[in-house]
Write an enzyme that holds these catalytic residues in place. Structure first.
Site, short mmCIF file in Angstrom:
data_model
loop_
_atom_site.label_atom_id
_atom_site.label_comp_id
_atom_site.label_asym_id
_atom_site.label_seq_id
_atom_site.Cartn_x
_atom_site.Cartn_y
_atom_site.Cartn_z
N SER A 152 48.14 32.24 36.27
CA SER A 152 47.15 31.68 35.35
C SER A 152 47.79 30.71 34.37
CB SER A 152 46.45 32.80 34.56
OG SER A 152 45.82 33.72 35.40
N1 SAH Z 1 47.56 37.85 36.51
C1 SAH Z 1 48.09 36.94 37.49
C2 SAH Z 1 47.02 35.97 37.97
C3 SAH Z 1 46.97 35.97 39.44
S1 SAH Z 1 45.56 35.18 40.16
C4 SAH Z 1 49.31 36.22 36.97
O1 SAH Z 1 49.61 36.33 35.78
O2 SAH Z 1 50.00 35.57 37.75
C5 SAH Z 1 44.52 36.58 40.47
C6 SAH Z 1 45.04 37.63 41.39
O3 SAH Z 1 43.96 38.57 41.60
C7 SAH Z 1 45.45 37.16 42.78
O4 SAH Z 1 46.77 37.52 43.04
C8 SAH Z 1 44.46 37.88 43.72
O5 SAH Z 1 45.06 38.26 44.96
C9 SAH Z 1 44.11 39.11 42.89
N2 SAH Z 1 42.85 39.78 43.26
C10 SAH Z 1 41.69 39.23 43.65
N3 SAH Z 1 40.78 40.19 43.94
C11 SAH Z 1 41.40 41.39 43.72
C12 SAH Z 1 41.02 42.75 43.84
N4 SAH Z 1 39.81 43.13 44.30
N5 SAH Z 1 41.91 43.72 43.53
C13 SAH Z 1 43.15 43.39 43.09
N6 SAH Z 1 43.59 42.12 42.97
C14 SAH Z 1 42.72 41.13 43.27
#
Ligand code: SAH
Length: 219
Positions: free
Chosen positions: A66
């Site tokens: 993010s």
């Molecule tokens: N917090 C992360 C942002 C990653 S983007 C950071 O700081 O880098 C969002 C993430 O949510 C992705 O890796 C995606 O695979 C995950 N995601 C999407 N749907 C999800 C679900 N149902 N359960 C767990 N993770 C999920």
């Protein structure tokens, strides 16, 4: 050595802090976390400099780390107190989890992509954030075994507010979740007032990778 920092990157980090501050983030502890956590460790080392632009950036499995401002904004809405038990949905690169841990929270984080789960779990240990508890699973279901949580943060864009997650909040607990029917989500801060009542506030528009049901076991 796989993870190295230097004065130039530290300088870029200070500039990033000023950018995030100028966009309205006031909590000095969050700004200190951004200044002290080397965000370039969380992305492909070839793109180290990109880590200090205030933008989202691609990581593995088609996901993104993010934008720093978004991480700071969501974290500020959570009103983290040291020792808060916090559940994060969407571990991704681990950066948001590291910021929460830096603030003294006890962090539990769930990722649906198996490959990313393994990679980030090892990585967080390697850089000294081994106390973050990582889980491979479907964030829609939360972590009932470890509930209740003081705070829950969803870092993927939701088209519904999972009631399972609301149930796993303590009374007085806060959930921050990007939510809405279209691609651009409202940043929703939900406060669980008591067993049956929640208060909902909206804090601007953000875009996120989608919150997808179920797990992905692609290696
Ligand atoms: N917090 C992360 C942002 C990653 S983007 C950071 O700081 O880098 C969002 C993430 O949510 C992705 O890796 C995606 O695979 C995950 N995601 C999407 N749907 C999800 C679900 N149902 N359960 C767990 N993770 C999920």
């Amino acid at each position: 050595m796989k993870y190295t920092d230097n004065y130039r990157l530290k300088g870029l980090r200070k500039k990033l802090v000023e950018t995030v501050r100028s966009k309205g983030i006031k909590d000095e502890r969050i700004l200190e976390a951004i200044e002290n956590i080397p965000r370039h460790y969380f992305i492909d080392p070839e793109f180290a400099e990109w880590a200090y632009k205030d933008t989202a950036f691609p990581i593995e499995a088609g996901q993104t780390i993010s934008q720093p401002y978004t991480v700071a904004f969501q974290t500020e809405l959570l009103e983290i107190q040291p020792k808060d038990k916090v559940l994060e949905i969407g571990t991704g690169s681990g950066y948001q989890a590291a910021v929460l841990s830096y603030l003294g929270a006890k962090v539990y984080t769930i990722e649906r992509q198996e490959k990313l789960f393994y990679k980030t779990t090892k990585f967080l240990e390697d850089i000294g954030f081994g106390t973050i508890r990582t889980f491979h699973g479907d964030g829609y279901l939360g972590l009932p075994i470890y509930a209740p949580f003081d705070k829950i943060i969803v870092t993927a864009g939701a088209s519904e507010i999972p009631q399972e997650l609301v149930k796993q909040l303590k009374p007085g607990g806060i959930m921050v979740i990007p939510y809405g029917s279209g691609d651009i989500k409202d940043m929703v801060k939900l406060i669980r007032l008591d067993d049956d009542n929640v208060q909902i506030e909206k804090h601007g528009k953000f875009s996120f990778v989608p919150f997808v049901k179920g797990v992905n076991k692609d290696k």
